[in-house]
Design an enzyme around this catalytic site. Structure first.
Site, PDB file in Angstrom:
ATOM      1  N   GLY A 277      53.411  63.551 110.100  1.00 44.44           N
ATOM      2  CA  GLY A 277      52.058  63.045 109.906  1.00 44.44           C
ATOM      3  C   GLY A 277      50.977  63.952 110.452  1.00 44.44           C
ATOM      4  O   GLY A 277      49.821  63.541 110.556  1.00 44.44           O
ATOM      5  N   PRO A 320      56.882  68.144 110.291  1.00 45.05           N
ATOM      6  CA  PRO A 320      55.673  68.520 109.542  1.00 45.05           C
ATOM      7  C   PRO A 320      55.977  68.748 108.078  1.00 45.05           C
ATOM      8  O   PRO A 320      57.024  69.293 107.716  1.00 45.05           O
ATOM      9  CB  PRO A 320      55.259  69.838 110.216  1.00 45.05           C
ATOM     10  CG  PRO A 320      56.556  70.421 110.690  1.00 45.05           C
ATOM     11  CD  PRO A 320      57.394  69.241 111.118  1.00 45.05           C
ATOM     12  N   GLY A 321      55.098  68.321 107.210  1.00 47.05           N
ATOM     13  CA  GLY A 321      55.227  68.585 105.778  1.00 47.05           C
ATOM     14  C   GLY A 321      53.916  69.128 105.266  1.00 47.05           C
ATOM     15  O   GLY A 321      53.771  70.312 104.957  1.00 47.05           O
ATOM     16  N   ARG A 322      52.924  68.231 105.201  1.00 41.96           N
ATOM     17  CA  ARG A 322      51.569  68.609 104.788  1.00 41.96           C
ATOM     18  C   ARG A 322      51.041  69.794 105.605  1.00 41.96           C
ATOM     19  O   ARG A 322      50.357  70.676 105.069  1.00 41.96           O
ATOM     20  CB  ARG A 322      50.668  67.386 104.985  1.00 41.96           C
ATOM     21  CG  ARG A 322      49.225  67.575 104.633  1.00 41.96           C
ATOM     22  CD  ARG A 322      48.329  66.527 105.293  1.00 41.96           C
ATOM     23  NE  ARG A 322      48.938  65.228 105.428  1.00 41.96           N
ATOM     24  CZ  ARG A 322      48.616  64.159 104.699  1.00 41.96           C
ATOM     25  NH1 ARG A 322      47.692  64.263 103.777  1.00 41.96           N
ATOM     26  NH2 ARG A 322      49.201  63.004 104.914  1.00 41.96           N
ATOM     27  N   ARG A 363      45.607  61.290  95.058  1.00 42.58           N
ATOM     28  CA  ARG A 363      45.179  60.874  96.396  1.00 42.58           C
ATOM     29  C   ARG A 363      43.724  60.398  96.463  1.00 42.58           C
ATOM     30  O   ARG A 363      43.430  59.415  97.142  1.00 42.58           O
ATOM     31  CB  ARG A 363      45.422  61.983  97.412  1.00 42.58           C
ATOM     32  CG  ARG A 363      46.915  62.289  97.612  1.00 42.58           C
ATOM     33  CD  ARG A 363      47.130  63.311  98.732  1.00 42.58           C
ATOM     34  NE  ARG A 363      46.823  62.732 100.034  1.00 42.58           N
ATOM     35  CZ  ARG A 363      45.764  63.040 100.757  1.00 42.58           C
ATOM     36  NH1 ARG A 363      44.877  63.921 100.310  1.00 42.58           N
ATOM     37  NH2 ARG A 363      45.562  62.461 101.924  1.00 42.58           N
ATOM     38  N   TYR A 367      43.832  56.781  97.793  1.00 41.46           N
ATOM     39  CA  TYR A 367      43.484  56.654  99.211  1.00 41.46           C
ATOM     40  C   TYR A 367      42.012  56.906  99.513  1.00 41.46           C
ATOM     41  O   TYR A 367      41.630  56.902 100.678  1.00 41.46           O
ATOM     42  CB  TYR A 367      44.273  57.669 100.050  1.00 41.46           C
ATOM     43  CG  TYR A 367      45.766  57.616  99.931  1.00 41.46           C
ATOM     44  CD1 TYR A 367      46.460  56.415  99.995  1.00 41.46           C
ATOM     45  CD2 TYR A 367      46.501  58.778  99.784  1.00 41.46           C
ATOM     46  CE1 TYR A 367      47.844  56.386  99.901  1.00 41.46           C
ATOM     47  CE2 TYR A 367      47.880  58.764  99.695  1.00 41.46           C
ATOM     48  CZ  TYR A 367      48.546  57.555  99.754  1.00 41.46           C
ATOM     49  OH  TYR A 367      49.905  57.543  99.672  1.00 41.46           O
ATOM     50  N   CYS A 394      41.301  58.300  81.277  1.00 38.24           N
ATOM     51  CA  CYS A 394      40.540  57.134  80.852  1.00 38.24           C
ATOM     52  C   CYS A 394      40.451  56.115  81.990  1.00 38.24           C
ATOM     53  O   CYS A 394      40.937  54.987  81.884  1.00 38.24           O
ATOM     54  CB  CYS A 394      41.203  56.525  79.612  1.00 38.24           C
ATOM     55  SG  CYS A 394      40.201  55.258  78.818  1.00 38.24           S
ATOM     56  N   TYR A 424      51.394  66.717  98.380  1.00 39.25           N
ATOM     57  CA  TYR A 424      51.170  65.419  97.740  1.00 39.25           C
ATOM     58  C   TYR A 424      50.305  65.504  96.487  1.00 39.25           C
ATOM     59  O   TYR A 424      49.733  64.516  96.070  1.00 39.25           O
ATOM     60  CB  TYR A 424      50.566  64.429  98.733  1.00 39.25           C
ATOM     61  CG  TYR A 424      51.460  64.205  99.923  1.00 39.25           C
ATOM     62  CD1 TYR A 424      52.664  63.526  99.800  1.00 39.25           C
ATOM     63  CD2 TYR A 424      51.120  64.711 101.173  1.00 39.25           C
ATOM     64  CE1 TYR A 424      53.504  63.350 100.890  1.00 39.25           C
ATOM     65  CE2 TYR A 424      51.957  64.541 102.266  1.00 39.25           C
ATOM     66  CZ  TYR A 424      53.144  63.859 102.112  1.00 39.25           C
ATOM     67  OH  TYR A 424      53.979  63.688 103.181  1.00 39.25           O
TER      68      TYR A 424
END
Length: 467
Positions: A277, A320-322, A363, A367, A394, A424
């Site tokens: 995160g 960690p990813g992002r 996203r 979000y 649309c 993501y």
């Protein structure tokens, strides 16, 4: 007759409808360093260049839209996380973005890899990832997924429910093997960005609750099972976290649980995973901590709490990813239309429509995530205009960049670049409105390598089993 510029009344007050965090730039062509990969710059001619290739030349070669990964930047970020955390284990969160090449990079850089499905596991293995350094996540793993993880010999399965313990025991008996497991627990801490709350956040689908004893029961059951080798405890407290404050409470509660387990069984668990995160900068006001700052802060927290509970410091890990792939990626789009829309009080908002949208980055719609953007194919000598970059779908909520100052003279055919698009975006992409997903290419030293090819209409029609 007076002819009004397409931006219309926006020029009356450029900041009238901008959010408070978005400030008028002194130079609309300037790049904010923390938003972009380390090998992104503007050329002397004003074009955006990524790892030796201009945005226009990338589009000319592979088409638009496209996700672009700065390969050296990705690998150097992975390496920096591994080096910053030293003897801790670092697992790359594959859900942020995964393909076989990324799995190979992660393996070669010495990181572990977290997967959340049978599909991600298959990609990781095909990419040559060492299965001993794979962690298998998921709150509802199927028998087939668990069987595949056991057959591959993954290093750890993160168990999420009592039913999963039973499934694993049955499958291990069937396969004559022992599963390496960690127990996912819910700490009651929820952290996002630089804020955290430590009350009443156990109402979620993941993990065993520490409050009420479910987590301790799961640990003891797994410890006594002949089919499970219990490695330790896993927790995860949130996303887009900028500092270590929330981890202090989570570490205290998980280590207290480990102390309770030691008292109940006489065995001290050897591993603790604090999850991922870790945040990145999406807009220039974002100030995430560096891997070195996070490593020092987390190490201090864990050592302090272990002393308090009389425990040895366990083998620690983070995910960690992002923070690795996010800043390494840039999305490139081509402008199709530009128009001003009256929004009242004599004001207008400029809408810049591009050839992508919510199908390649959900996203902002999902979000309300904020992104930045810049004109990529040239520099502009005109002033900044508050703009909204929108997609072709649309849906009224098909917004890619809600608020950004872009040059006054943006026109159809121009290229727009959106930074921090490595995480993501492609991994959450869809075929909404039957739009094929863009390709992902890696660029290094001016050379383009396709990681995921562009989908075609033939790909979409091949799935249609009708006449």
């Amino acid at each position: 007759m007076t002819h009004m510029h397409v931006a219309g009344a926006i020029h009356a007050d450029a900041t009238a409808h901008a959010p408070q965090w978005l400030t008028l730039p002194e130079d609309v062509n300037a790049l904010t360093k923390q938003l972009w990969s380390s090998n992104t710059r503007r050329t002397d001619a004003g074009e955006l260049e990524i790892a030796g290739r201009t945005a226009a030349s990338i589009i000319d070669e592979v088409g638009s839209p496209v996700y672009v990964i700065d390969a050296d930047d990705f690998r150097s970020r992975a390496r920096r996380w591994r080096e910053a955390f030293g003897d801790w284990q670092v697992f790359y969160a594959g859900k942020s973005f995964l393909c076989t090449t990324v799995a190979r990079w992660i393996n070669e850089e010495g990181l572990g890899l977290d997967v959340c499905s049978g599909g991600e596991l298959a990609v990781a293995l095909r990419g040559g990832m060492d299965p001993a350094r794979i962690g298998m996540h998921g709150n509802n793993k199927s028998d087939d997924e668990l069987r595949a993880a056991l057959a591959a010999g993954v290093g750890r399965i993160i168990v999420d429910s009592s039913q999963e313990i039973g499934r694993l025991e049955r499958l291990c008996a069937e396969l004559d093997t022992v599963a390496e497991v960690m127990i996912r627990v819910t700490t009651g801490v929820e952290a996002h960005t630089h804020e955290y709350i430590a009350t009443a956040h156990e109402d979620q689908k993941f993990g065993f609750s520490i409050n009420g004893g479910a987590a301790l029961v799961a640990l003891v059951r797994s410890h006594h099972s002949p089919y499970l080798h219990l490695r330790g405890v896993h927790s995860h407290i949130g996303s887009q976290i900028f500092d270590t404050d929330g981890f202090e409470v989570a570490a205290r509660r998980t280590l207290k649980l480990i102390a309770q387990f030691k008292e109940a069984t006489g065995t001290e668990l050897g591993e603790l995973d604090l999850g991922g995160g870790f945040g990145i900068a999406y807009v220039k006001e974002d100030t995430p901590a560096t891997p070195e700052e996070l490593a020092a802060g987390l190490r201090s927290i864990v050592e302090h709490e272990c002393r308090g509970f009389g425990l040895q410091v366990p083998l620690m890990s983070v995910e960690p990813g992002r923070a690795i792939c996010g800043p390494s990626g840039t999305a490139l789009y081509t402008v199709g239309t530009v128009k001003a829309v009256e929004i009242g009080s004599g004001q207008a908002r400029r809408y810049i429509s591009v050839d992508g949208g919510m199908s390649d980055n959900i996203r902002p719609a999902l979000y309300a995530a904020e992104y930045s953007a810049t004109l990529a194919n040239r520099a502009s000598s005109t002033g900044p205009v508050l703009s909204r970059v929108v997609g072709k779908h649309c849906e009224g909520g098909d917004i890619l960049v809600r608020d950004e100052f872009l040059p006054d003279d943006v026109m159809p055919g121009d290229l727009i670049a959106v930074p921090a698009a490595g995480a993501y975006s492609r991994s959450m992409a869809s075929n909404y409105n039957h739009v094929p997903r863009p390709p992902v290419v890696a660029v290094a030293d001016g050379r383009i390598t396709t990681l995921l090819r562009r989908e075609t209409l033939d790909d979409l029609l091949a799935l249609d089993a009708g006449a």
